[in-house]
Motif scaffolding. Structure first.
Motif, mmCIF file in Angstrom:
data_model
loop_
_atom_site.group_PDB
_atom_site.id
_atom_site.type_symbol
_atom_site.label_atom_id
_atom_site.label_comp_id
_atom_site.label_asym_id
_atom_site.label_seq_id
_atom_site.Cartn_x
_atom_site.Cartn_y
_atom_site.Cartn_z
ATOM 1 N N PHE A 62 0.847 -1.190 0.000
ATOM 2 C CA PHE A 62 0.000 0.000 0.000
ATOM 3 C C PHE A 62 0.887 1.246 0.000
ATOM 4 C CE2 PHE A 62 -2.084 -3.451 2.242
ATOM 5 C CZ PHE A 62 -3.325 -3.520 1.609
ATOM 6 N N PRO A 63 1.540 1.552 -1.118
ATOM 7 C CA PRO A 63 2.493 2.674 -1.135
ATOM 8 C C PRO A 63 1.851 4.038 -0.969
ATOM 9 C CG PRO A 63 2.171 1.805 -3.355
ATOM 10 C CD PRO A 63 1.463 0.863 -2.415
ATOM 11 N N ASP A 64 0.571 4.168 -1.334
ATOM 12 C CA ASP A 64 -0.091 5.467 -1.286
ATOM 13 C C ASP A 64 -1.046 5.610 -0.100
ATOM 14 O OD1 ASP A 64 1.133 6.331 -3.659
ATOM 15 O OD2 ASP A 64 -0.375 5.274 -4.856
ATOM 16 N N GLN A 65 -1.000 4.660 0.843
ATOM 17 C CA GLN A 65 -1.941 4.691 1.958
ATOM 18 C C GLN A 65 -1.205 4.477 3.265
ATOM 19 O OE1 GLN A 65 -4.705 1.549 1.044
ATOM 20 N NE2 GLN A 65 -6.016 2.860 -0.197
ATOM 21 N N ASP A 66 -1.756 5.071 4.332
ATOM 22 C CA ASP A 66 -1.266 4.707 5.652
ATOM 23 C C ASP A 66 -1.926 3.400 6.078
ATOM 24 O OD1 ASP A 66 -3.842 5.308 7.009
ATOM 25 O OD2 ASP A 66 -3.351 7.382 6.511
ATOM 26 N N LEU A 67 -1.518 2.861 7.221
ATOM 27 C CA LEU A 67 -1.980 1.538 7.616
ATOM 28 C C LEU A 67 -3.474 1.510 7.897
ATOM 29 C CD1 LEU A 67 -1.228 -1.354 8.203
ATOM 30 C CD2 LEU A 67 -0.624 -0.694 10.532
ATOM 31 N N MET A 68 -4.023 2.589 8.441
ATOM 32 C CA MET A 68 -5.450 2.610 8.722
ATOM 33 C C MET A 68 -6.266 2.637 7.438
ATOM 34 S SD MET A 68 -5.794 4.967 12.164
ATOM 35 C CE MET A 68 -4.719 6.294 11.648
ATOM 36 N N GLN A 69 -5.804 3.359 6.429
ATOM 37 C CA GLN A 69 -6.466 3.317 5.136
ATOM 38 C C GLN A 69 -6.405 1.928 4.531
ATOM 39 O OE1 GLN A 69 -4.234 6.627 3.337
ATOM 40 N NE2 GLN A 69 -6.191 7.530 2.799
ATOM 41 N N ALA A 70 -5.257 1.263 4.687
ATOM 42 C CA ALA A 70 -5.098 -0.083 4.143
ATOM 43 C C ALA A 70 -6.046 -1.069 4.825
ATOM 44 C CB ALA A 70 -3.647 -0.538 4.302
ATOM 45 N N MET A 71 -6.223 -0.946 6.121
ATOM 46 C CA MET A 71 -7.130 -1.842 6.841
ATOM 47 C C MET A 71 -8.565 -1.691 6.351
ATOM 48 S SD MET A 71 -5.459 -1.214 10.626
ATOM 49 C CE MET A 71 -6.806 -1.980 11.516
ATOM 50 N N VAL A 72 -9.005 -0.455 6.147
ATOM 51 C CA VAL A 72 -10.384 -0.215 5.732
ATOM 52 C C VAL A 72 -10.598 -0.595 4.272
ATOM 53 C CG1 VAL A 72 -12.141 1.562 5.423
ATOM 54 C CG2 VAL A 72 -10.716 1.568 7.469
ATOM 55 N N SER A 73 -9.631 -0.303 3.400
ATOM 56 C CA SER A 73 -9.793 -0.606 1.987
ATOM 57 C C SER A 73 -9.722 -2.100 1.697
ATOM 58 C CB SER A 73 -8.735 0.141 1.169
ATOM 59 O OG SER A 73 -7.432 -0.299 1.522
ATOM 60 N N SER A 74 -8.940 -2.853 2.476
ATOM 61 C CA SER A 74 -8.834 -4.296 2.248
ATOM 62 C C SER A 74 -10.051 -5.049 2.761
ATOM 63 C CB SER A 74 -7.567 -4.837 2.918
ATOM 64 O OG SER A 74 -6.408 -4.262 2.360
ATOM 65 N N HIS A 75 -10.488 -4.728 3.970
ATOM 66 C CA HIS A 75 -11.636 -5.394 4.586
ATOM 67 C C HIS A 75 -12.494 -4.331 5.262
ATOM 68 C CE1 HIS A 75 -9.764 -9.363 3.977
ATOM 69 N NE2 HIS A 75 -8.652 -8.775 4.352
ATOM 70 N N PRO A 76 -13.506 -3.831 4.554
ATOM 71 C CA PRO A 76 -14.284 -2.706 5.096
ATOM 72 C C PRO A 76 -14.896 -2.969 6.471
ATOM 73 C CG PRO A 76 -14.771 -3.017 2.783
ATOM 74 C CD PRO A 76 -13.910 -4.174 3.188
ATOM 75 N N LEU A 343 -1.661 -8.672 10.498
ATOM 76 C CA LEU A 343 -2.051 -7.745 9.433
ATOM 77 C C LEU A 343 -1.277 -8.013 8.151
ATOM 78 C CD1 LEU A 343 -2.266 -4.418 11.485
ATOM 79 C CD2 LEU A 343 -4.149 -5.855 10.731
ATOM 80 N N TRP A 344 -0.018 -8.391 8.273
ATOM 81 C CA TRP A 344 0.800 -8.706 7.103
ATOM 82 C C TRP A 344 0.213 -9.896 6.335
ATOM 83 C CZ3 TRP A 344 5.167 -12.585 7.243
ATOM 84 C CH2 TRP A 344 5.809 -12.665 5.996
ATOM 85 N N MET A 345 -0.316 -10.883 7.041
ATOM 86 C CA MET A 345 -0.918 -12.039 6.386
ATOM 87 C C MET A 345 -2.341 -11.763 5.914
ATOM 88 S SD MET A 345 0.419 -15.229 8.741
ATOM 89 C CE MET A 345 -0.243 -14.531 10.272
ATOM 90 N N LEU A 346 -3.011 -10.797 6.534
ATOM 91 C CA LEU A 346 -4.426 -10.579 6.258
ATOM 92 C C LEU A 346 -4.684 -9.541 5.169
ATOM 93 C CD1 LEU A 346 -7.343 -11.250 7.199
ATOM 94 C CD2 LEU A 346 -7.143 -9.341 8.808
ATOM 95 N N LEU A 347 -3.949 -8.452 5.187
ATOM 96 C CA LEU A 347 -4.260 -7.326 4.303
ATOM 97 C C LEU A 347 -3.665 -7.541 2.918
ATOM 98 C CD1 LEU A 347 -3.777 -4.282 6.701
ATOM 99 C CD2 LEU A 347 -5.817 -5.658 6.296
ATOM 100 N N ARG A 348 -4.500 -7.362 1.905
ATOM 101 C CA ARG A 348 -4.082 -7.431 0.508
ATOM 102 C C ARG A 348 -4.781 -6.307 -0.246
ATOM 103 N NH1 ARG A 348 -1.230 -10.668 2.488
ATOM 104 N NH2 ARG A 348 -0.506 -12.696 1.708
ATOM 105 N N PRO A 349 -4.098 -5.653 -1.170
ATOM 106 C CA PRO A 349 -4.775 -4.613 -1.963
ATOM 107 C C PRO A 349 -5.821 -5.216 -2.875
ATOM 108 C CG PRO A 349 -2.566 -5.021 -2.808
ATOM 109 C CD PRO A 349 -2.677 -5.794 -1.530
ATOM 110 N N LYS A 350 -6.949 -4.560 -2.997
ATOM 111 C CA LYS A 350 -8.028 -5.039 -3.847
ATOM 112 C C LYS A 350 -7.808 -4.574 -5.271
ATOM 113 C CE LYS A 350 -11.858 -5.677 -0.633
ATOM 114 N NZ LYS A 350 -13.272 -5.319 -0.347
#
Length: 385
Positions: A62-76, A343-350
């Protein structure tokens, strides 16, 4: 274009790792590890290397997002549930740090002022800082953290013969059980460096900035603990609430500068305020990430007042914070040491689909808005609530 430079992220990492840790954590480390208290910083730093590595691997996705943005965008849904838990965690960190700095200012600078007034003045200062956005906090970090580093590096030159190296004896026979217990206390404060990925995008939070900030922050803490042991002495150090301030009080250049500690306090207290400002910023930003249509700057005052009230409700005095560090470290280990691997195993960019499925269109629109917001912040070089 990067949102922040490597130098700025290094200084921010030092601020988060050292800012509140140096106030009274060295006394807790010395209480258990005795003359080998400096080893507690090393062990805690080694433990933090693992979650930092996991965060770096995660932020590459997630180069253009902070971690909180990544959490919400991957799994709302699941991402917002995790974000709600982290929101409570950030609020407690902000409450703890606000209570510590309030008590320090009252004891050192304003002993005749009621503590509720001191805390309110500190809160007002931080609210106006946070309303300026992350760029304001970074700019303040660039001013005060180098001053803090220069002050710490020049302190050994002034102490000279006051340092007693016999305090470190026996050098090669540490008490392993005491060192581990001291490391447990130190880890609860040093783990604040893991807040940085939550507010910094992946492009800025690279390996060079993360590792250099962690390395320099650990080195500063080791030097400060060593100086405290050599100048104050281990028996006295383990019984102080503010060993760093007591260390500064030993600085006496001449009779004219007998209160040189006030000059040093004038340089270091703004550093502490900047660190707590980052705590307030990440707490307000978590509210914004949870609710897409909330204007984050409007949440600074309510979140700040909530932390102000909780600082007196949760901790009636500084002794409770001192004793709370044992249980608090367990919470920090769960959410800042183990959770990054999950989080490393769970979060993936959509990836964008063909557009035929309209069931989750509103969620996709929020994800796109979050991605656009992250890209705009990266392009403009500013992060606002």
């Amino acid at each position: 274009m990067k949102q922040f430079t490597t130098r700025q992220i290094v200084l921010l990492g030092i601020l988060m790792e050292v800012g509140i840790t140096l106030i009274h954590a060295p006394a807790q480390a010395a209480d258990h590890a005795n003359q080998h208290a400096y080893w507690t910083c090393v062990i805690a730093a080694i433990v933090l290397c693992l979650p930092i590595w996991a965060m770096l691997r995660l932020k590459r996705r997630f180069p253009d997002q902070d971690l909180m943005q990544a959490m919400v965008s991957s799994h709302p849904v699941l991402g917002r549930l995790l974000l709600a838990i982290y929101l409570i965690l950030f609020l407690i960190i902000f409450t703890r740090d606000l209570r510590i700095i309030t008590d320090l200012v009252e004891v050192v600078l304003l002993p005749l002022t009621p503590i509720v007034v001191v805390s309110l003045i500190v809160l007002l200062t931080m609210v106006f800082m946070v309303k300026g956005g992350m760029s304001t906090l970074i700019n303040m970090t660039e001013i005060f953290v180098p001053l803090l580093i220069v002050t710490l590096l020049t302190m050994p030159l002034f102490f000279g013969g006051n340092m007693d190296f016999s305090m470190l004896r026996p050098y090669l026979h540490p008490e392993v059980d005491g060192v581990i217990k001291g490391s447990w206390r130190m880890l609860g404060y040093m783990a604040d460096i893991m807040i940085v990925p939550f507010v910094i995008s992946g492009k800025s939070y690279n390996g060079r900035s993360a590792w250099f900030g962690h390395l320099l922050g650990t080195a500063i803490l080791i030097m400060l603990v060593l100086l405290s042991e050599l100048v104050i002495g281990v028996p006295i150090l383990s019984r102080l609430f503010y060993p760093s301030y007591e260390l500064v009080r030993q600085l006496q250049l001449t009779d004219f500068l007998d209160r040189f500690d006030l000059f040093v306090a004038a340089l270091t207290v703004p550093t502490f305020l900047t660190k707590i400002g980052v705590d307030l910023y990440v707490t307000s930003l978590a509210v914004k990430r949870m609710f897409a249509h909330v204007w984050g700057s409007l949440m600074v005052w309510p979140v700040g007042l909530l932390g102000y009230v909780c600082s007196f409700m949760l901790f009636s005095n500084i002794v409770q914070i001192y004793d709370f560090s044992r249980e608090w470290t367990a919470v920090m280990v769960i959410f800042f040491v183990f959770m990054p691997f999950l989080l490393w195993m769970l979060l993936r960019p959509k990836f964008k689909g063909s557009g035929n499925d309209d069931k989750s269109s509103s969620g996709r629109e929020r994800d796109r808005s979050d991605q656009k917001e992250g890209q705009q912040e990266s392009e403009t070089g500013h992060t606002h609530l």
